[in-house]
Enzyme design. Structure first.
Site, short mmCIF file in Angstrom:
data_model
loop_
_atom_site.label_atom_id
_atom_site.label_comp_id
_atom_site.label_asym_id
_atom_site.label_seq_id
_atom_site.Cartn_x
_atom_site.Cartn_y
_atom_site.Cartn_z
CD1 TRP A 172 -11.48 -6.24 -0.84
CD2 TRP A 172 -9.66 -5.90 0.50
NE1 TRP A 172 -11.35 -4.86 -0.93
CE2 TRP A 172 -10.42 -4.74 0.01
CE3 TRP A 172 -8.70 -6.01 1.26
CZ2 TRP A 172 -9.64 -3.57 0.30
CZ3 TRP A 172 -8.16 -4.68 1.44
CH2 TRP A 172 -8.37 -3.39 0.93
CG HIS A 196 -1.78 5.02 -0.94
ND1 HIS A 196 -2.71 5.56 0.16
CD2 HIS A 196 -2.36 3.88 -0.98
CE1 HIS A 196 -3.86 4.96 -0.08
NE2 HIS A 196 -3.74 3.82 -0.71
NE ARG A 217 -3.66 2.24 2.45
CZ ARG A 217 -3.55 2.97 3.81
NH1 ARG A 217 -2.82 2.48 4.67
NH2 ARG A 217 -4.39 3.91 3.80
#
Length: 311
Positions: A178, A38, A34
């Site tokens: 998820w 990002h 991440r």
């Protein structure tokens, strides 16, 4: 200390930092992915601003963006590596950490080249609001990813990064993993998206997501979740065929994800014919490595009031 340019040594030390008992699901890998995403996903093709070069998240203007909440932990986990290899730039370290994490967690090899420089001030930090909003739909995904130069197939491939990690209520506002094994890279995200019966659920904080509650699960077992943007992937007529292909063909997904992620971390990077990065900061030239920061995770405070959801 390694010799400048010894990225193999850095790779080994990143891999050694992945095991994190007590943090999330026991691995720093998902937060490294991440962080790489990002730090790169702020790119705007029209203005040629943003992207991984510069490591702008070191400054409050970018690091304090609510979309980056929680990434201070990933940055802090990498500080011992920066201390051991002070020559490496943060912009190289953060992108390389994502690449190493994906491979170590069972994913594909992703081409990576170093040479990014760190900004010396925040004058080139991109404006906030360039990262995806998980509460939106297909049009929003296209708005965000077309701005970076991605097409529909690449959008779906990159969404496969949701095979890793989880959402946190005190960061994005969404809550839960998820997939059943959020520290193992696979194509399970696509399989579960198509196979399970996802039901809308409004959380106590007012956010809405989708959940699957296994009727055979233990009473305290955490349900799986999907974001509204995830659900849009299987209902949009252009996205849906790729979801199906990736659910059925892991090798195809790995190949396409590798290419899309390699493109993501190179957005805005300019190289000469020898592959040397020619981007510079606004004061110095060459490979500029910013001074080491704190090993303690510091980042934006927990938001007050309604959360702005982010992926």
């Amino acid at each position: 200390m390694s010799k400048p340019g010894d990225f193999d040594a850095v790779r080994k030390d990143i891999a050694a930092q992945l095991h994190r008992p007590g943090y999330d699901d026991g691995s720093a890998g998902p937060v490294f992915v991440r962080l790489a995403w990002h730090s790169s996903g702020t790119y705007d093709a029209e203005s040629d601003t943003g992207g991984s070069n510069g490591a702008g998240m070191r400054y409050e203007a970018e690091g304090g963006d609510p979309a980056n909440a929680g990434l201070q932990h990933g940055r802090a986990f990498l500080e011992p590596i920066k201390e051991k290899h002070p020559w490496i730039t943060y912009s190289d370290l953060w992108t390389l950490a994502g690449v190493v994490a994906i491979k170590e967690l069972g994913g594909p090899d992703i081409p990576w080249k170093g040479g990014r420089t760190d900004l010396v001030d925040d004058s080139k930090v991109p404006p906030r609001g360039r990262l995806p909003d998980g509460a939106q739909g297909a049009d929003h995904l296209r708005f965000i990813f077309y701005r970076m130069g991605f097409n529909d197939q690449e959008i779906v491939a990159l969404a496969g990064g949701h095979n890793l990690g989880r959402c946190h209520g005190d960061r994005s506002g969404f809550e839960g993993p998820w997939v059943t094994n959020p520290t193992r890279f696979s194509n399970s995200f696509f399989k579960l998206l198509l196979q399970l019966d996802w039901q809308p659920r409004k959380l106590a904080n007012g956010m809405s997501q989708f959940v699957y509650v296994d009727p055979d699960a233990a009473e305290d077992e955490e349900p799986l979740m999907m974001l509204p943007t995830d659900m849009a992937l299987k209902t949009d007529e252009a996205f849906a065929p790729w979801v199906k292909k990736y659910a059925e063909d892991k090798d195809l997904f790995f190949d396409h994800f590798s290419k899309a992620f390699a493109k993501l971390i190179e957005l805005g990077i300019q190289r000469d014919e020898k592959g040397v990065v020619i981007n510079t900061d606004n004061k110095l030239g060459g490979y500029v490595s910013a001074p080491k920061k704190s090993n303690v995770a510091t980042g934006p405070p927990k938001p007050k009031g309604p959360l702005r959801p982010r992926l």
